[in-house]
Design a protein around this motif. Sequence first.
Motif, PDB file in Angstrom:
ATOM      1  N   LYS A  35       0.842  -1.196   0.000  1.00 15.55           N
ATOM      2  CA  LYS A  35       0.000   0.000   0.000  1.00 15.55           C
ATOM      3  C   LYS A  35       0.873   1.240   0.000  1.00 15.55           C
ATOM      4  O   LYS A  35       1.759   1.398   0.855  1.00 15.55           O
ATOM      5  N   PRO A  36       0.679   2.154  -0.955  1.00 19.64           N
ATOM      6  CA  PRO A  36       1.533   3.344  -1.013  1.00 19.64           C
ATOM      7  C   PRO A  36       1.250   4.312   0.122  1.00 19.64           C
ATOM      8  O   PRO A  36       0.139   4.374   0.651  1.00 19.64           O
ATOM      9  N   VAL A  37       2.265   5.046   0.505  1.00 19.51           N
ATOM     10  CA  VAL A  37       2.109   6.139   1.461  1.00 19.51           C
ATOM     11  C   VAL A  37       1.867   7.416   0.676  1.00 19.51           C
ATOM     12  O   VAL A  37       2.607   7.739  -0.238  1.00 19.51           O
ATOM     13  N   THR A  38       0.831   8.127   0.988  1.00 15.33           N
ATOM     14  CA  THR A  38       0.529   9.367   0.274  1.00 15.33           C
ATOM     15  C   THR A  38       0.513  10.531   1.254  1.00 15.33           C
ATOM     16  O   THR A  38       0.229  10.356   2.429  1.00 15.33           O
ATOM     17  N   GLY A  39       0.823  11.709   0.752  1.00 12.23           N
ATOM     18  CA  GLY A  39       0.870  12.892   1.588  1.00 12.23           C
ATOM     19  C   GLY A  39      -0.243  13.860   1.239  1.00 12.23           C
ATOM     20  O   GLY A  39      -0.966  13.698   0.276  1.00 12.23           O
ATOM     21  N   SER A  40      -0.391  14.882   2.039  1.00 11.19           N
ATOM     22  CA  SER A  40      -1.360  15.940   1.782  1.00 11.19           C
ATOM     23  C   SER A  40      -0.653  17.271   1.940  1.00 11.19           C
ATOM     24  O   SER A  40       0.486  17.334   2.395  1.00 11.19           O
ATOM     25  N   SER A  41      -1.338  18.348   1.564  1.00 12.19           N
ATOM     26  CA  SER A  41      -0.696  19.665   1.580  1.00 12.19           C
ATOM     27  C   SER A  41      -0.302  20.102   2.979  1.00 12.19           C
ATOM     28  O   SER A  41       0.573  20.966   3.125  1.00 12.19           O
ATOM     29  N   ASP A  42      -0.910  19.534   4.010  1.00 11.80           N
ATOM     30  CA  ASP A  42      -0.500  19.911   5.363  1.00 11.80           C
ATOM     31  C   ASP A  42       0.716  19.124   5.843  1.00 11.80           C
ATOM     32  O   ASP A  42       1.181  19.306   6.961  1.00 11.80           O
ATOM     33  N   LEU A  92       9.303   8.786   2.284  1.00  8.88           N
ATOM     34  CA  LEU A  92      10.551   9.117   2.975  1.00  8.88           C
ATOM     35  C   LEU A  92      10.268   9.774   4.328  1.00  8.88           C
ATOM     36  O   LEU A  92      10.938   9.478   5.322  1.00  8.88           O
ATOM     37  N   GLN A  93       9.288  10.662   4.360  1.00 10.20           N
ATOM     38  CA  GLN A  93       8.930  11.315   5.621  1.00 10.20           C
ATOM     39  C   GLN A  93       8.447  10.282   6.641  1.00 10.20           C
ATOM     40  O   GLN A  93       8.794  10.352   7.825  1.00 10.20           O
ATOM     41  N   ALA A  94       7.656   9.316   6.188  1.00  8.61           N
ATOM     42  CA  ALA A  94       7.166   8.272   7.084  1.00  8.61           C
ATOM     43  C   ALA A  94       8.301   7.431   7.643  1.00  8.61           C
ATOM     44  O   ALA A  94       8.194   6.868   8.744  1.00  8.61           O
ATOM     45  N   ARG A  95       9.405   7.346   6.912  1.00  7.71           N
ATOM     46  CA  ARG A  95      10.577   6.592   7.372  1.00  7.71           C
ATOM     47  C   ARG A  95      11.451   7.414   8.316  1.00  7.71           C
ATOM     48  O   ARG A  95      12.444   6.903   8.838  1.00  7.71           O
ATOM     49  N   GLY A  96      11.148   8.696   8.497  1.00  6.09           N
ATOM     50  CA  GLY A  96      11.894   9.546   9.409  1.00  6.09           C
ATOM     51  C   GLY A  96      12.707  10.637   8.756  1.00  6.09           C
ATOM     52  O   GLY A  96      13.200  11.550   9.434  1.00  6.09           O
ATOM     53  N   TYR A  97      12.887  10.587   7.439  1.00 11.68           N
ATOM     54  CA  TYR A  97      13.665  11.598   6.737  1.00 11.68           C
ATOM     55  C   TYR A  97      12.880  12.910   6.614  1.00 11.68           C
ATOM     56  O   TYR A  97      11.661  12.905   6.421  1.00 11.68           O
ATOM     57  N   SER A  98      13.581  14.021   6.683  1.00 12.58           N
ATOM     58  CA  SER A  98      13.044  15.275   6.168  1.00 12.58           C
ATOM     59  C   SER A  98      13.264  15.282   4.664  1.00 12.58           C
ATOM     60  O   SER A  98      14.183  14.627   4.159  1.00 12.58           O
ATOM     61  N   VAL A  99      12.427  16.026   3.958  1.00 10.20           N
ATOM     62  CA  VAL A  99      12.494  16.056   2.502  1.00 10.20           C
ATOM     63  C   VAL A  99      12.403  17.499   2.030  1.00 10.20           C
ATOM     64  O   VAL A  99      11.579  18.293   2.518  1.00 10.20           O
ATOM     65  N   TRP A 100      13.257  17.843   1.066  1.00  9.49           N
ATOM     66  CA  TRP A 100      13.206  19.136   0.377  1.00  9.49           C
ATOM     67  C   TRP A 100      12.953  18.813  -1.093  1.00  9.49           C
ATOM     68  O   TRP A 100      13.853  18.395  -1.818  1.00  9.49           O
TER      69      TRP A 100
END
Length: 301
Positions: A35-42, A92-100
């Motif tokens: 199942k993919p991890v998806t993000g939102s604008s917040d 990546l965020q779910a794994r703990g990384y910050s992302v730019w």
Amino acid sequence: MQTVRCGVANAPTGALRIYHVAGDLAGAGGTKRRKPVTGSSDAYRIRRYGTQSHQYGEYWLGRTGALVILIHGGYWREKYRLDLMHPMAADLQARGYSVWNVEYRPMDIAGGGWPGTFEDVASAVDAAVDLDPGAIDPERIGLIGHSAGGQLALWVAGRAERSPITPVDDASAAAAGQFACRVTPKVVVSLAGVCDLAAAARLGLSGGAVLELLGGGPGDRPEVYAQADPMSAGPLTVSQLIVHGTADEDVPYELSRRYALNAGERAALVTLPETDHFDLIDPASAAWDRIMRELVPLLPA
């Protein structure tokens, strides 16, 4: 998943590391998906690194201090944007990384192409150190680029080791003078990257995209290719993962293979049989699982 080394069992230190991945990546019938991890604008905040409309990025705050800079592809054209990387950023965020996750001026708007597109990516990468100084460890920054973004990631990782950008006017000369290479990445990952611009130009990939990007072919603008083409940089000192699927119909696998053979001991070529161009940026794919297993030892979250 089975992983075997090809042709380097008794290779001396410094030989190209080539990984051939088989098993559950081989073909659609054998591809395992989760199942993919998806993000939102917040999940992220918009930050600007310049005054032009495309000079911004999305900052996804992680938990560990490690930062991954994402550079999207699309053959440097305006119709492709940074939202291509949203599933990756969320994973990546779910794994703990910050992302730019960065945007940049494409070649088909005013100021894009050479050198504007490259200047934007350099500025965006350098801006990472000011995103969140208390939350980001400057010694734990990695770059991941897909397709044209793979070329840009390799270029920006090697810019301290090559000649400066050739300015085309006073404004770009001033901008080039400000590039102090503030970020030294721990690792750079090219996913189906256009790693050989001269070859891509000769092949006429994507309707002559490289010719439009650089203003001509290798014979017309050799000095530009010498600066823009990752193949011209020679071996880099940064660790590199060069990942490509053999079923890629958008960017030929051969471009990555040729680059990796030229890139020296700090580059590893990861070949994914029967894997297409977009599997590499799909967190639900087995290809992405493989990429993360290669990345994490080099850039732990």
